[in-house]
Design a protein around this motif. Structure first.
Motif, short mmCIF file in Angstrom:
data_model
loop_
_atom_site.label_atom_id
_atom_site.label_comp_id
_atom_site.label_asym_id
_atom_site.label_seq_id
_atom_site.Cartn_x
_atom_site.Cartn_y
_atom_site.Cartn_z
N ALA A 1 81.05 7.11 71.79
CA ALA A 1 82.30 8.26 71.51
C ALA A 1 83.05 8.19 71.89
CB ALA A 1 80.62 9.09 71.02
N GLY A 2 82.85 8.74 72.91
CA GLY A 2 84.34 8.73 73.92
C GLY A 2 84.94 8.05 73.65
N SER A 3 84.49 6.51 73.65
CA SER A 3 85.59 5.39 74.06
C SER A 3 86.40 5.48 72.45
CB SER A 3 85.48 4.61 74.00
OG SER A 3 84.35 4.20 75.10
N VAL A 4 86.31 5.04 71.10
CA VAL A 4 86.45 5.35 69.97
C VAL A 4 87.42 6.78 69.94
CG1 VAL A 4 85.97 5.38 67.89
CG2 VAL A 4 84.39 4.08 69.42
N LEU A 5 86.77 7.83 70.34
CA LEU A 5 87.32 9.28 70.09
C LEU A 5 88.98 8.76 70.85
CD1 LEU A 5 87.86 12.25 69.49
CD2 LEU A 5 86.79 12.48 72.29
N LEU A 6 89.13 8.44 71.62
CA LEU A 6 90.39 8.06 72.68
C LEU A 6 91.14 7.51 72.28
CD1 LEU A 6 89.04 8.23 76.59
CD2 LEU A 6 90.39 10.64 75.09
N LEU A 7 90.38 6.07 71.60
CA LEU A 7 91.39 5.07 71.77
C LEU A 7 90.81 4.47 69.39
CD1 LEU A 7 90.13 2.08 73.70
CD2 LEU A 7 91.83 3.28 74.12
N GLY A 8 90.60 4.94 69.00
CA GLY A 8 90.72 5.21 67.49
C GLY A 8 92.14 5.10 67.11
N ALA A 9 93.26 6.09 67.06
CA ALA A 9 93.82 6.14 66.67
C ALA A 9 94.76 4.85 67.10
CB ALA A 9 94.85 7.20 66.57
N LEU B 1 87.26 15.78 57.25
CA LEU B 1 87.16 17.09 58.88
C LEU B 1 85.46 17.19 58.68
CD1 LEU B 1 87.33 18.59 61.04
CD2 LEU B 1 88.49 20.36 59.94
N ALA B 2 85.41 17.51 56.96
CA ALA B 2 84.01 18.07 56.83
C ALA B 2 83.03 16.72 56.64
CB ALA B 2 83.77 18.36 55.64
N LEU B 3 83.54 15.50 56.59
CA LEU B 3 82.59 14.28 57.15
C LEU B 3 82.55 14.12 58.72
CD1 LEU B 3 81.23 11.44 56.14
CD2 LEU B 3 83.63 10.37 55.89
N SER B 4 83.53 14.63 59.19
CA SER B 4 83.10 14.94 60.40
C SER B 4 81.43 15.17 60.80
CB SER B 4 84.43 14.68 61.57
OG SER B 4 85.24 13.56 60.90
N PHE B 5 82.14 16.55 60.77
CA PHE B 5 80.92 18.07 61.23
C PHE B 5 79.63 17.42 60.35
CE2 PHE B 5 84.21 20.26 62.11
CZ PHE B 5 83.68 21.51 62.43
N LEU B 6 79.42 16.14 59.44
CA LEU B 6 78.08 15.74 59.45
C LEU B 6 78.20 14.73 60.85
CD1 LEU B 6 78.57 16.73 56.88
CD2 LEU B 6 77.71 14.73 55.67
N TYR B 7 78.84 14.25 61.47
CA TYR B 7 78.12 13.69 62.66
C TYR B 7 77.26 13.90 63.92
CZ TYR B 7 80.32 9.61 61.11
OH TYR B 7 80.36 8.41 59.88
N LEU C 1 84.11 12.64 67.71
CA LEU C 1 84.41 12.67 68.61
C LEU C 1 82.75 13.99 68.14
CD1 LEU C 1 86.26 15.76 70.43
CD2 LEU C 1 87.06 16.45 68.42
N LEU C 2 82.35 14.84 66.59
CA LEU C 2 81.16 15.26 66.41
C LEU C 2 80.10 14.49 66.83
CD1 LEU C 2 81.87 17.97 65.80
CD2 LEU C 2 83.47 16.71 64.74
N ASP C 3 80.51 13.50 66.77
CA ASP C 3 79.20 12.52 67.70
C ASP C 3 78.83 12.72 69.00
OD1 ASP C 3 77.07 10.73 67.05
OD2 ASP C 3 78.50 9.36 67.80
N LEU C 4 80.21 12.98 70.19
CA LEU C 4 79.93 12.80 71.35
C LEU C 4 79.55 14.37 71.99
CD1 LEU C 4 81.78 11.88 73.90
CD2 LEU C 4 83.57 13.43 73.75
N LEU C 5 79.63 15.25 70.71
CA LEU C 5 78.96 16.28 71.06
C LEU C 5 77.48 16.42 70.91
CD1 LEU C 5 81.71 19.45 69.48
CD2 LEU C 5 81.29 18.14 71.68
N HIS C 6 76.96 16.04 70.13
CA HIS C 6 75.53 15.09 69.85
C HIS C 6 74.88 14.83 70.63
CE1 HIS C 6 74.69 11.58 68.12
NE2 HIS C 6 73.15 11.97 68.03
#
Length: 572
Positions: free
Chosen positions: A69-77, A310-316, A501-506
């Motif tokens: 999760a952290g890798s995709v968060l930092l490198l997704g863009a 953003l709503a879709l992200s919260f589902l993660y 990012l939300l997946d990382l939190l979980h």
């Protein structure tokens, strides 16, 4: 005459079937099916492998999820920007090769660890085995990053180009791709689960590695065929920044082609303007990815579908899915690999129902309203998960400190041991090592474990897949229809970063509370985040449709931007 007409119809049917089987759309489906089959086998197996390697504990699995999760968060863009700036075929083939090669190498390393775990544990006080764990997680992370690039390229770009300007065809293709995902969710985990149950983890690793080795060649050829059959894929709009830079460089390139005698007549000042540009400094090159990252997030914030994404992200931010955490939790509760694969198959069937519901609701109620109905259905089904927390067999016990559990695992000197069979006490279900269990008396016998709680949990998760996948398809098509081609990769890359990012939190939640006594609390938090996500989508739909929100009629506008959506500052 009748016979001739019949034979003509048969030839026409054969011709139309042959045309479809060789069409770019069908070949795209075939390539996606092969790729998804390998991904589903790997995602199912790696969670079980990590649980078994670390003594039936979710900690190593959670660390793996945290790294991914952290890798995709930092490198997704940055990955999305790379997709935008390079030819489509090159991007698809490169990400495909990297992804499959990483899975093959990781599978081979896992086989070695399973075969020689005892010897590796005795070398250098266990540091060699720890290094193997780190290597496995790192290579699996590379495979996931390549998979992210593949998904952005195929599912968010190639499908849009193959569908053309037909929005209904685009919706049908999106739904078909999701049905392929769900079918592979049934068959792939079922196959590898049976192999691991009746064979061994080593055989499972070998099977997955062999499959990826064979499928990568076929997928490579299928992608090339789709590219050749769709000439529009060769035409790609450049990002705005790159296009502006090219316009600035064009006059200089034209001047360089002038004859030498013309250049001699020009002054020194003019000649200096014709010199090639100075290469950017090392510091500028280092800062370029950070500028790309910031520009991508800023562009994502300005999109009219910002709140929907953003709503879709919260589902993660949930443990209520068939990911490595929930699979590992069920595994510790006494469910076998075979049973887990069957449950994943059931969830895939309901997921297929979600794709059917999406196409039907979109025709009847429109795209935006489909998301509202899907969200309400998902929340209704997740109420079963909330109920499961308080039912017999639930390990919920908030008096057990998760920090004490982390400390005992971190400072133990002996190798992690496998867990004893689950036993019940008057306080509920216990999850301890055999050394921690009290010595039973000769007359004592373990009581049967109650599966009411875990059954309700998975019933809610499986039923909620209908609303989940219908909502996911809704947001996916909103992104496809309302993001310009030149920014399609970077916007979807940022969307993936938001999801992770939300997946990382979980995963952080699970690391802080890895004991099953706290899993019920994680379930309640997960349902709360899902509710917040659908509340955001309701706000988006309200601002987009206005007074027509409750009018369930089908006329669709060209895009969300045509429905007078507000800017980000007015809806946040």
């Amino acid at each position: 005459m009748a016979k001739a007409a019949g034979s003509t119809n048969q030839r026409g049917c054969r011709g139309s079937l042959g045309t479809y089987l060789t069409s770019a759309k069908f070949l795209l489906y075939m390539g996606h099916a092969l790729s998804t089959w390998g991904d589903r086998m790997w995602h199912f197996a790696v969670s079980v492998f990590l649980v078994e390697l670390y003594g039936n504990n979710l900690l190593l699995t959670a660390v793996y999820g945290l790294v991914v999760a952290g890798s995709v968060l930092l490198l997704g863009a940055i990955i999305g920007d790379w997709v935008d700036r390079n030819p489509r075929l090159k991007v698809a083939q490169t990400s495909l090769i990297v992804q499959n090669t990483s899975v093959i190498v990781c599978g081979i390393i896992l086989m070695v660890v399973f075969l020689f775990k005892t010897q590796l544990l005795s070398m250098y006080h266990g540091w060699v085995l720890t290094a193997c764990y780190i290597l496995i997680i790192s290579i699996a992370n590379v495979a996931n990053l390549a998979s992210t690039a593949t998904n952005i390229t195929i599912q968010r770009d190639w499908i849009v180009v193959v569908a053309g300007e037909d929005r209904s065809r685009l919706a049908d293709m999106n739904a078909t791709v999701r049905r392929i995902d769900q079918l592979t969710n049934i068959l792939a985990p079922l196959a590898v689960g049976q192999i691991m149950t009746y064979g061994s983890p080593v055989i499972g690793c070998g099977f997955i590695s062999g499959w990826n080795l064979m499928s990568v060649c076929v997928e490579y050829l299928l992608l090339r065929q789709v590219y050749q059959k769709t000439p529009a894929l060769a035409l790609k709009t450049m990002p705005k920044a790159e296009e502006a830079e090219l316009k600035q460089l064009t006059p200089q390139k034209d001047c360089k082609t002038r004859p030498p005698e013309v250049l001699q007549l020009m002054g020194e000042q003019d000649q200096r303007t014709l010199e090639p540009e100075v290469e950017p400094s090392c510091g500028a090159q280092i800062m370029e990815p950070f500028r790309t990252l910031g520009a991508g997030w800023a562009s994502y914030y300005r999109q009219p579908i910002f709140l929907a994404g953003l709503a879709l992200s919260f589902l993660y931010m949930t443990v209520l899915g068939f990911d490595c955490i929930t699979t590992g939790y069920a595994y510790t509760q006494g469910l076998s690999s075979s049973a887990l694969s069957l449950l994943m198959g059931a969830s895939a069937i309901t997921g297929i129902g979600g794709t059917v519901a999406f196409t039907w609701l979109r025709r009847r109620c429109g795209l935006v309203r489909t998301g509202l109905i899907s969200g309400a259905a998902q929340l209704a089904c997740l109420s079963l998960c909330v109920l499961s927390v308080f039912m017999p067999g639930s390990p919920l016990d908030l008096t057990v400190s998760p920090f004490q559990y982390i400390g005992s695992r971190s400072f133990q000197k002996e190798a992690p041991t496998t867990l004893a069979p689950l036993m019940t006490t008057p306080n509920g279900l216990l999850w301890r090592n055999s050394s921690d269990l009290p010595s039973p008396t000769p007359q004592a016998s373990p009581q049967p474990v109650s599966f009411i709680s875990v059954s309700l949990l998975f019933a809610g998760v499986i039923a909620a897949r209908i609303g989940l996948w219908s909502f996911d398809l809704t947001v996916t098509q909103l992104l496809q229809e309302n993001v310009v081609e030149s920014e399609r990769g970077v916007i979807n890359g940022v969307q993936n970063s938001m999801n992770y990012l939300l997946d990382l939190l979980h995963f952080i939640m699970v690391i802080l509370a890895p004991n099953p006594e706290a899993f019920g609390l994680l379930v309640l938090i997960s349902v709360s985040f899902v509710a917040m996500g659908h509340t955001m989508y309701f706000r988006f739909a309200q601002k987009t449709l206005g007074p027509q929100l409750l009018r369930c009629r089908s006329p669709e506008t060209k895009s969300v931007s045509d429905e007078n959506p507000p800017g980000p500052s007015s809806v946040v």
